[in-house]
Scaffold this motif. Sequence first.
Motif, mmCIF file in Angstrom:
data_model
loop_
_atom_site.group_PDB
_atom_site.id
_atom_site.type_symbol
_atom_site.label_atom_id
_atom_site.label_comp_id
_atom_site.label_asym_id
_atom_site.label_seq_id
_atom_site.Cartn_x
_atom_site.Cartn_y
_atom_site.Cartn_z
ATOM 1 N N TYR A 731 0.874 -1.177 0.000
ATOM 2 C CA TYR A 731 0.000 0.000 0.000
ATOM 3 C C TYR A 731 0.912 1.229 0.000
ATOM 4 C CZ TYR A 731 -2.758 3.829 1.933
ATOM 5 O OH TYR A 731 -3.333 5.057 2.136
ATOM 6 N N VAL A 732 0.753 2.095 -0.996
ATOM 7 C CA VAL A 732 1.615 3.274 -1.158
ATOM 8 C C VAL A 732 0.906 4.472 -0.528
ATOM 9 C CG1 VAL A 732 2.863 4.703 -2.812
ATOM 10 C CG2 VAL A 732 2.461 2.300 -3.316
ATOM 11 N N HIS A 733 1.447 4.941 0.595
ATOM 12 C CA HIS A 733 0.854 6.086 1.302
ATOM 13 C C HIS A 733 1.733 7.315 1.071
ATOM 14 C CE1 HIS A 733 -1.167 8.452 4.342
ATOM 15 N NE2 HIS A 733 -0.006 8.680 4.933
ATOM 16 N N VAL A 734 1.196 8.309 0.372
ATOM 17 C CA VAL A 734 1.961 9.525 0.063
ATOM 18 C C VAL A 734 1.620 10.606 1.069
ATOM 19 C CG1 VAL A 734 2.400 11.297 -1.665
ATOM 20 C CG2 VAL A 734 2.040 8.943 -2.373
ATOM 21 N N ASN A 735 2.645 11.155 1.723
ATOM 22 C CA ASN A 735 2.439 12.227 2.701
ATOM 23 C C ASN A 735 3.412 13.348 2.377
ATOM 24 O OD1 ASN A 735 1.628 13.666 4.939
ATOM 25 N ND2 ASN A 735 3.108 12.662 6.284
ATOM 26 N N GLN A 736 2.990 14.260 1.482
ATOM 27 C CA GLN A 736 3.817 15.381 1.016
ATOM 28 C C GLN A 736 5.161 14.892 0.478
ATOM 29 O OE1 GLN A 736 3.803 18.748 3.766
ATOM 30 N NE2 GLN A 736 2.396 19.658 2.339
ATOM 31 N N TYR A 737 6.273 15.120 1.236
ATOM 32 C CA TYR A 737 7.599 14.793 0.690
ATOM 33 C C TYR A 737 8.027 13.362 1.015
ATOM 34 C CZ TYR A 737 7.569 19.867 0.617
ATOM 35 O OH TYR A 737 7.212 21.179 0.421
ATOM 36 N N ASP A 738 7.175 12.596 1.687
ATOM 37 C CA ASP A 738 7.522 11.226 2.067
ATOM 38 C C ASP A 738 6.542 10.240 1.445
ATOM 39 O OD1 ASP A 738 9.516 12.066 3.904
ATOM 40 O OD2 ASP A 738 7.941 12.595 5.309
ATOM 41 N N ILE A 739 7.072 9.048 1.167
ATOM 42 C CA ILE A 739 6.214 7.941 0.737
ATOM 43 C C ILE A 739 6.463 6.795 1.717
ATOM 44 C CG2 ILE A 739 5.764 6.241 -1.070
ATOM 45 C CD1 ILE A 739 6.822 8.311 -3.067
ATOM 46 N N VAL A 740 5.401 6.260 2.291
ATOM 47 C CA VAL A 740 5.537 5.103 3.179
ATOM 48 C C VAL A 740 4.969 3.895 2.435
ATOM 49 C CG1 VAL A 740 4.911 4.076 5.383
ATOM 50 C CG2 VAL A 740 5.327 6.526 5.238
ATOM 51 N N LEU A 741 5.817 2.875 2.264
ATOM 52 C CA LEU A 741 5.368 1.627 1.647
ATOM 53 C C LEU A 741 5.023 0.651 2.772
ATOM 54 C CD1 LEU A 741 8.010 1.018 -1.153
ATOM 55 C CD2 LEU A 741 5.768 2.015 -1.393
ATOM 56 N N ASP A 742 3.781 0.248 2.828
ATOM 57 C CA ASP A 742 3.359 -0.750 3.808
ATOM 58 C C ASP A 742 3.225 -2.068 3.045
ATOM 59 O OD1 ASP A 742 2.354 -2.165 5.874
ATOM 60 O OD2 ASP A 742 0.720 -0.794 6.357
ATOM 61 N N VAL A 743 4.227 -2.947 3.180
ATOM 62 C CA VAL A 743 4.290 -4.177 2.373
ATOM 63 C C VAL A 743 3.808 -5.359 3.208
ATOM 64 C CG1 VAL A 743 5.764 -5.647 0.958
ATOM 65 C CG2 VAL A 743 6.262 -3.197 1.145
ATOM 66 N N LEU A 744 2.798 -6.041 2.690
ATOM 67 C CA LEU A 744 2.303 -7.267 3.335
ATOM 68 C C LEU A 744 3.047 -8.449 2.718
ATOM 69 C CD1 LEU A 744 0.156 -8.880 5.046
ATOM 70 C CD2 LEU A 744 -1.205 -8.907 2.956
ATOM 71 N N VAL A 745 3.736 -9.234 3.547
ATOM 72 C CA VAL A 745 4.499 -10.399 3.074
ATOM 73 C C VAL A 745 3.842 -11.660 3.647
ATOM 74 C CG1 VAL A 745 6.765 -11.483 3.017
ATOM 75 C CG2 VAL A 745 6.592 -9.000 3.055
ATOM 76 N N VAL A 746 3.473 -12.608 2.767
ATOM 77 C CA VAL A 746 2.789 -13.839 3.204
ATOM 78 C C VAL A 746 3.643 -15.038 2.819
ATOM 79 C CG1 VAL A 746 0.680 -15.215 3.056
ATOM 80 C CG2 VAL A 746 0.555 -12.725 2.821
ATOM 81 N N ASN A 747 3.955 -15.895 3.803
ATOM 82 C CA ASN A 747 4.672 -17.152 3.547
ATOM 83 C C ASN A 747 3.651 -18.181 3.077
ATOM 84 O OD1 ASN A 747 6.173 -19.448 3.556
ATOM 85 N ND2 ASN A 747 6.628 -19.445 5.754
ATOM 86 N N GLN A 748 3.709 -18.582 1.804
ATOM 87 C CA GLN A 748 2.724 -19.513 1.247
ATOM 88 C C GLN A 748 3.223 -20.961 1.285
ATOM 89 O OE1 GLN A 748 -0.178 -17.351 -1.564
ATOM 90 N NE2 GLN A 748 1.766 -17.311 -2.648
ATOM 91 N N THR A 749 4.407 -21.164 1.915
ATOM 92 C CA THR A 749 4.972 -22.525 1.962
ATOM 93 C C THR A 749 4.727 -23.145 3.343
ATOM 94 O OG1 THR A 749 7.110 -21.781 2.795
ATOM 95 C CG2 THR A 749 6.804 -21.730 0.416
ATOM 96 N N SER A 750 5.105 -24.417 3.469
ATOM 97 C CA SER A 750 4.977 -25.121 4.763
ATOM 98 C C SER A 750 6.282 -25.087 5.544
ATOM 99 C CB SER A 750 4.565 -26.582 4.522
ATOM 100 O OG SER A 750 3.370 -26.618 3.805
ATOM 101 N N ASP A 751 7.244 -24.287 5.073
ATOM 102 C CA ASP A 751 8.542 -24.182 5.740
ATOM 103 C C ASP A 751 8.638 -22.864 6.503
ATOM 104 O OD1 ASP A 751 9.557 -26.568 4.501
ATOM 105 O OD2 ASP A 751 9.733 -25.384 2.638
ATOM 106 N N THR A 752 9.534 -22.844 7.513
ATOM 107 C CA THR A 752 9.825 -21.580 8.218
ATOM 108 C C THR A 752 10.865 -20.807 7.407
ATOM 109 O OG1 THR A 752 9.383 -22.601 10.350
ATOM 110 C CG2 THR A 752 10.699 -20.569 10.354
ATOM 111 N N LEU A 753 10.573 -19.573 7.100
ATOM 112 C CA LEU A 753 11.490 -18.737 6.305
ATOM 113 C C LEU A 753 12.272 -17.842 7.253
ATOM 114 C CD1 LEU A 753 9.142 -17.673 3.362
ATOM 115 C CD2 LEU A 753 10.487 -19.747 3.611
#
Length: 953
Positions: A731-753
Motif C-alpha cells: 500500500y503506497v501512502h503519500v504524505n507530502q515529501y515522504d512515501i511510506v510503503l506498507d508491504v504485506l508479506v505472506v509465507n505460502q509454503t509449509s517451511d519456516t522462512l
Amino acid sequence: MTAAENVCYTLINVPMDSEPPSEISLKNDLEKGDVKSKTEALKKVIIMILNGEKLPGLLMTIIRFVLPLQDHTIKKLLLVFWEIVPKTTPDGRLLHEMILVCDAYRKDLQHPNEFIRGSTLRFLCKLKEAELLEPLMPAIRACLEHRHSYVRRNAVLAIYTIYRNFEHLIPDAPELIHDFLVNEKDASCKRNAFMMLIHADQDRALDYLSTCIDQVQTFGDILQLVIVELIYKVCHANPSERARFIRCIYNLLQSSSPAVKYEAAGTLVTLSSAPTAIKAAAQCYIDLIIKESDNNVKLIVLDRLIELKEHPAHERVLQDLVMDILRVLSTPDLEVRKKTLQLALDLVSSRNVEELVIVLKKEVIKTNNVSEHEDTDKYRQLLVRTLHSCSVRFPDMAANVIPVLMEFLSDNNEAAAADVLEFVREAIQRFDNLRMLIVEKMLEVFHAIKSVKIYRGALWILGEYCSTKEDIQSVMTEIRRSLGEIPIVESEIKKEAGELKPEEEITVGPVQKLVTEMGTYATQSALSSSRPTKKEEDRPPLRGFLLDGDFFVAASLATTLTKIALRYVALVQEKKKQNSFVAEAMLLMATILHLGKSCLPKKPITDDDVDRISLCLKVLSECSPLMNDIFNRECRQSLSHMLSAKLEEEKLSQKKESEKRNVTVQPDDPISFMQLTAKNEMNCKEDQFQLSLLAAMGNTQRKEAADPLASKLNKVTQLTGFSDPVYAEAYVHVNQYDIVLDVLVVNQTSDTLQNCTLELATLGDLKLVEKPSPLTLAPHDFANIKANVKVASTENGIIFGNIVYDVSGAASDRNCVVLSDIHIDIMDYIQPATCTDAEFRQMWAEFEWENKVTVNTNMIDLNDYLQHILKSTNMKCLTPEKALSGYCGFMAANLYARSIFGEDALANVSIEKPIHQGPDAAVTGHIRIRAKSQGMALSLGDKINLSQKKTSI
C-alpha cells in the motif's frame, strides 16, 4: 512492530563500511583495556545490539568491568546500553543481573555530580520495567529537593513518566508535584511540573493557576506557553470556564516572547468571537509580522490573518486594521509583500480606500528611488496591479492614481510599464471624466517611452481617445518629433555621408553606394563601427524602432494616423487645413513604406505591415463614411465588450468566493445550544493542539472518498504472483515529501522462512531512508514491513526490488523472489494553480523542455475531452469559460499547475473535431506541455497518454 513504528529515543550513526567485531575481542577490550578502548568497545556493542545481535555473554562482563567506572563518557554510553539491551528472559521475567544494575543506578541518583544525577533521571523516563524502578523511588523523590535545577526538572519528568506508566509506584505524584510547584522558583522546573499536572491532574493545575493568575506576565515564556495550552484545553472541554481565563489570555498578548504572543492570539480567537478579542488578536499578529525578522514566521502569521478574514463576522473588524496591515510592506521579501497586498485588497472598503491608495502611491514612488533589483520591478508590478484593482472597484480613486502611475510608462521594466498601460486603457474607456487628464499625461511622457510594446499601446490610446482639435495637433507634433527628419531614407543617407571622414571612405562615388548589398553601412575600421552606436543613441525613439526593423509599430502608427486624420476632417471645416493634415499623415506613412523597402533597416518590412499601411493610405485617400465608422467607433466598441466580459467574469468569481464563505443554514436544521450540549457531542471544533501534533507526526486523518476506487484499495500494488512461495503486496501512502510503503508479506509454503528481507532500490528523484530489518516467518504466516522513501522532485519515480530468504533446515543458497515495479504517481504532488496571461506567456518562452502529445481518444465532444484532461492531470484551465463556450469545431485552452516543490507546468491544448468525418468523429489535435525540468514535462505527457488510453478502451 517494525523500526518505523517504534518510538525512537536514541539515534546513533552507524559506519557502513566497518566489519563487525567478534564477541571474544569485545570481551577482551571490556575486561582488560584502558578507558579509551573500553569506550570504543562499548560503542561497538551498542551498534551491534541495535542491528539485532543479542550478545548475552557480554552482559556480566559490562556489569563487572565497566559499570563501576566513574568516567562521564562511559556513564553516558551505559545509559544508552541499558536502554536497548534485552532485560528479560524469553518467558518475560527480569534477568537476575539487572538487580546489580539497579543498585548501581541507585548510587548514581545519590551521586554528588548533578550531571550524572540528571542524566540518570532522564534514562529512567525510558525504562518500562516496574521491578527495576520500584527500589529507586525513594532516591527519585529525594532528587526533587536537590540544589541544582537540572536535577529537579529531570526528577519531575521521571516522576511524571513513572506515574503515567506505573501509577501504583507513586500514587501521590500529583500532590507531591503540586507542593513542589508552589515552592519552586526555577522557570524550567515550574514548566515541567505544571506540564505534568495538566496531563495527570488538571484540577490541581487549575487550582495552582487560579492562585497566581495575576502574576502570569512575570513567568518565563516556557511556563506561559504551557499555561496557554492548559487554558485552551480547559475552555475547549468546558466552555463555561471561558470568562474565568479570558483576561489571562489578554494579558499574555503583551508577553515579551513572540511564541507566547502567537499562541495566545490563536487561543483567544478560538475562545471568543467578540470584535474586541478579534481586534486584539489581529493587532498582535500584525506586531509579530513587523517585529520578527524570519520571513517564514512572517508568512505563517500572515496565513493566520488570512484565516481570520475568511470568517464573515471577523472581516469587518479587520477592515479597520488595513492601515496597520500595510506596515508589513516595509519587509523586503516579495512573497510577504504579495500576501500583504492581497489581504489589504480583500479588506479594502469605501471607508479606508483613500488611505490605502495614499500608502500605495508612496510605495510606488519609493520603488523609483531605490537601486534597480529584480524584486523591485516585481514589487512595482504588484503595486500597480493593486492600485488598478482599487480604481476599478472605487472609480473615485482613479483620478488620484493615474498621474502617479503614468510616470512609469517610461520605465525600463517592460512588465511594470505594460501593467500601467493596461490600467490606463481600462480607465480611459470606463471613466469619461478622466479622458482629458489621461491624454494630457500621455502626451507628456510619450517621448520618454523606451519599450516598443508600450509605445504601440500608447499610440493606440492616443489615436482612439484624442477628440479635440488641439489634442489631435499635439499627437501629430509628438509623432513628428518621435520620427525625426523626413523623408527618413534620404536624411539617414545624408547623415551617414556627412559623418564619414574622407580618409575612411573606401570608394569615392555617389553617396548611395555607401550602403552595401546586405543593407549595412561600409564600416571597415573599429573606429567607424563604434560610430553608429553613438548615432543610434541620438535617434528619436520611433525612428530607432523602425531602423531596428520593428515595423509592427509602424502598422500601429498608420492606424493611429488614420483615426486622428478622419477625426480632424470631421472637426475642422476648412478644406485647406483638412487636406494639409491628411497629406501630412499620408506622407509619414509613405516615408515609412519607403524605409521598409530600402536596405537601411536591420530587417525588411513584412508583407502584413505593408498591407496594413497601404490600407490606411487608401482609407485616407477615399475618406468613406463606412471606413470612418469602422476606425472611429467599432474599435472602441470591441474594447468595451472585452472589458465588460472581463468585469463580469471577475464578479462571477467573487460571487462564487463569497458563496463559499457564507455558511448557509437550512430552515429545518437543528440549532445546537452550547450549554445544552453533552461533552461527547462537542465536535464543532477540533482540538488545535492535537491536530498540530498529528500533522507533525504525519498522521493527518484524510476523509476517504465515498467511491471505493478512490479509497486505499486503489493504492494497493501487487508485487508478486499468487503462486510464488512468498506473496507480497504494497500500500503506497503519500504524505507530502515522504512515501511510506506498507508491504504485506505472506509465507505460502509449509517451511519456516528465516532472514526474510525486503530489498528495495529506487529510480528517479527518490531516496530510500532506511533498510527494512529481516524477519522470520512461520509456515503460512504473514507480516507487515514498512519502508520510508523521500521524494525530491516531481518526476515519475520507480521503486523496484526483491524478497530474499533462507529456508529453515535447507542447505541451499538464499532464495529470491523478484518484485514488480511500483510506479509513483506524480499526481500526488501536482496541484492546480493560477497565473496571469503575461506570466504564462513569459514562462512559456523561458521553459526549455517541451513534450508534444498527440490526442488519441474516442471522445467526440471537445469540452468533455478538456474536462477529462483537467481531471486526470490536476491542472487548472486559465482560459475563461466565455472563451470556451459555444461550438465552432475547434478549441484552444491554456492549462497551468504547480508542484509542491515549486515547479511550474504549462500546457496548451489545441483540439478540433473533424466535421467532414461525420458527427461521431473522435477529437483530434495536440497537447503541448512545457516545464523547467525534463522529468516534469515527460511525466505529465505520460499521464495524459495513459488517461487517453483508459478512455479509448
